[in-house]
Design a protein around this motif. Structure first.
Motif, short mmCIF file in Angstrom:
data_model
loop_
_atom_site.label_atom_id
_atom_site.label_comp_id
_atom_site.label_asym_id
_atom_site.label_seq_id
_atom_site.Cartn_x
_atom_site.Cartn_y
_atom_site.Cartn_z
N THR A 43 -5.31 -46.97 43.38
CA THR A 43 -5.87 -45.80 42.71
C THR A 43 -4.81 -44.71 42.54
OG1 THR A 43 -7.96 -46.26 43.84
CG2 THR A 43 -7.73 -44.09 42.80
N PRO A 44 -4.64 -44.18 41.32
CA PRO A 44 -3.74 -43.03 41.17
C PRO A 44 -4.24 -41.88 42.04
CG PRO A 44 -4.32 -43.95 39.04
CD PRO A 44 -5.23 -44.60 40.04
N MET A 45 -3.33 -41.28 42.80
CA MET A 45 -3.70 -40.20 43.72
C MET A 45 -3.06 -38.89 43.27
SD MET A 45 -5.54 -41.98 45.88
CE MET A 45 -5.74 -41.07 47.42
N THR A 46 -3.73 -37.80 43.57
CA THR A 46 -3.25 -36.47 43.22
C THR A 46 -2.77 -35.74 44.47
OG1 THR A 46 -4.74 -36.28 41.33
CG2 THR A 46 -3.90 -34.22 42.26
N VAL A 47 -1.63 -35.07 44.36
CA VAL A 47 -1.18 -34.22 45.47
C VAL A 47 -2.13 -33.04 45.55
CG1 VAL A 47 0.69 -32.80 46.38
CG2 VAL A 47 1.23 -34.89 45.11
N THR A 48 -2.94 -33.04 46.59
CA THR A 48 -3.98 -32.02 46.69
C THR A 48 -3.63 -30.90 47.68
OG1 THR A 48 -6.40 -31.77 46.79
CG2 THR A 48 -5.36 -33.06 48.55
N ASP A 49 -2.67 -31.15 48.58
CA ASP A 49 -2.21 -30.07 49.46
C ASP A 49 -0.84 -30.40 50.03
OD1 ASP A 49 -2.19 -30.83 52.46
OD2 ASP A 49 -4.12 -31.60 51.83
N THR A 50 -0.11 -29.36 50.36
CA THR A 50 1.21 -29.50 51.00
C THR A 50 1.25 -28.69 52.29
OG1 THR A 50 2.05 -27.64 49.67
CG2 THR A 50 2.39 -29.85 48.79
N PHE A 51 0.08 -28.50 52.91
CA PHE A 51 -0.02 -27.64 54.09
C PHE A 51 0.90 -28.09 55.22
CE2 PHE A 51 -4.64 -27.04 52.61
CZ PHE A 51 -4.27 -26.00 51.76
N THR A 52 1.03 -29.40 55.43
CA THR A 52 1.83 -29.89 56.56
C THR A 52 3.12 -30.55 56.09
OG1 THR A 52 0.54 -31.96 56.54
CG2 THR A 52 -0.18 -30.22 58.05
N LEU A 53 3.51 -30.33 54.84
CA LEU A 53 4.72 -30.96 54.33
C LEU A 53 5.97 -30.45 55.04
CD1 LEU A 53 6.19 -32.77 52.31
CD2 LEU A 53 6.12 -30.88 50.66
N GLY A 54 6.13 -29.15 55.16
CA GLY A 54 7.33 -28.60 55.78
C GLY A 54 7.40 -28.85 57.27
N ARG A 55 6.25 -28.87 57.95
CA ARG A 55 6.27 -29.03 59.40
C ARG A 55 6.25 -30.49 59.85
NH1 ARG A 55 2.30 -26.15 63.93
NH2 ARG A 55 3.50 -26.87 65.73
N PHE A 56 5.42 -31.32 59.19
CA PHE A 56 5.28 -32.71 59.64
C PHE A 56 5.71 -33.74 58.59
CE2 PHE A 56 1.93 -30.45 62.11
CZ PHE A 56 2.45 -30.67 63.38
N GLY A 57 6.15 -33.29 57.41
CA GLY A 57 6.58 -34.24 56.39
C GLY A 57 5.44 -35.03 55.80
N GLU A 58 4.25 -34.44 55.70
CA GLU A 58 3.08 -35.11 55.18
C GLU A 58 2.62 -34.50 53.86
OE1 GLU A 58 0.91 -36.06 59.48
OE2 GLU A 58 0.20 -34.42 58.21
N LEU A 59 2.07 -35.36 53.01
CA LEU A 59 1.45 -34.90 51.77
C LEU A 59 -0.03 -35.25 51.79
CD1 LEU A 59 3.68 -35.70 48.64
CD2 LEU A 59 2.99 -33.46 49.49
N GLY A 60 -0.86 -34.31 51.41
CA GLY A 60 -2.29 -34.58 51.28
C GLY A 60 -2.58 -35.11 49.89
N LEU A 61 -3.17 -36.30 49.80
CA LEU A 61 -3.47 -36.93 48.52
C LEU A 61 -4.98 -37.09 48.38
CD1 LEU A 61 -0.85 -39.85 48.56
CD2 LEU A 61 -0.52 -37.48 47.79
N SER A 62 -5.44 -37.14 47.14
CA SER A 62 -6.86 -37.37 46.90
C SER A 62 -7.05 -38.12 45.60
CB SER A 62 -7.63 -36.04 46.86
OG SER A 62 -7.12 -35.20 45.83
N SER A 63 -8.10 -38.89 45.52
CA SER A 63 -8.44 -39.60 44.29
C SER A 63 -9.36 -38.72 43.44
CB SER A 63 -9.14 -40.92 44.61
OG SER A 63 -10.38 -40.70 45.28
N GLY A 64 -9.34 -38.96 42.14
CA GLY A 64 -10.24 -38.22 41.26
C GLY A 64 -9.87 -36.77 41.07
#
Length: 225
Positions: free
Chosen positions: A109-130
């Protein structure tokens, strides 16, 4: 317990362990064919494609089934990696990824970057479908439950905080790069975090063995005033 399988992802540098998947899976599609082997500070000499036999204690840690402590790791040759299982979003239930925890998966499923809250601290990207997720009470529709079924966190294969190099940034200059909301083709294969290599935590985390392919963000329809 003693298990034998193929190493699908070696994350010892960042997550202190590696993912092991059965080369002869059972016919039960309700259970996972993989496990995370926690090596801690006693790293093992394993590579992707190695067949190894592992002896140790099975436990649950933060929603992830793992072998810890490990008492023996024996080399048994090499083999081809199993085919990745295709998963799609939104999930059918909050526990849908339990059956592929730690296994190689491909998010179709194509996913959308929905948040970057923990990108700088933990290297994580929040993704969501739709599309992007919104707070259900702000008039954009949806519910807390439906948002949960659409969510996935893309993990950078490390438990360290405040990484020196922030992953997923698309600009040549990491000091000025940004990751804006946009479509991300998350076709990475993983070995659990529940989803796999998902993990069964909430939201599920996905360590990648192949970097996801970001699509160009859609241009703004109107110029800023």
């Amino acid at each position: 317990m003693t298990v034998r399988g193929v190493v699908t992802l070696d994350t010892q540098p960042g997550l202190s362990g590696f993912y092991l998947q059965d080369v002869r899976p059972d016919a039960d599609n309700k259970t996972s064919d993989a496990v995370f082997v926690f090596t801690g500070t006693a790293s093992k000499d394993v590579k992707v494609g190695d067949v190894v036999q592992v002896t140790g204690t099975v436990k649950e840690f933060n929603g992830l089934t793992e072998i810890d402590p490990v008492t023996a790791v024996t080399a048994c040759g090499k083999t081809m990696l199993p085919l990745a299982t295709t998963v799609t979003f939104p999930l059918t239930s909050p526990t849908a990824l339990e059956a592929v925890e730690g296994m190689l998966v491909r998010v179709a499923t194509p996913m959308t970057v929905t948040d970057t809250f923990t990108l700088g601290r933990f290297g994580e990207l929040g993704l969501s479908s739709g599309g992007r997720l919104f707070v259900p009470t702000n008039g954009q529709g949806g519910s807390r439950e439906s948002n949960r079924l659409r969510t996935l966190r893309l993990d950078d294969l490390s438990s360290r905080q405040n990484p020196a190099t922030i992953p997923y940034l698309s600009d040549a200059d990491p000091q000025t790069a940004t990751r804006r909301a946009g479509t991300l083709s998350a076709t990475s294969k993983v070995s659990s975090t529940t989803p796999t290599a998902p993990t069964s935590c909430s939201p599920p985390r996905l360590p990648f063995s192949r970097p996801p392919t970001p699509a160009p963000p859609r241009p703004r329809k109107w110029a800023a005033p």
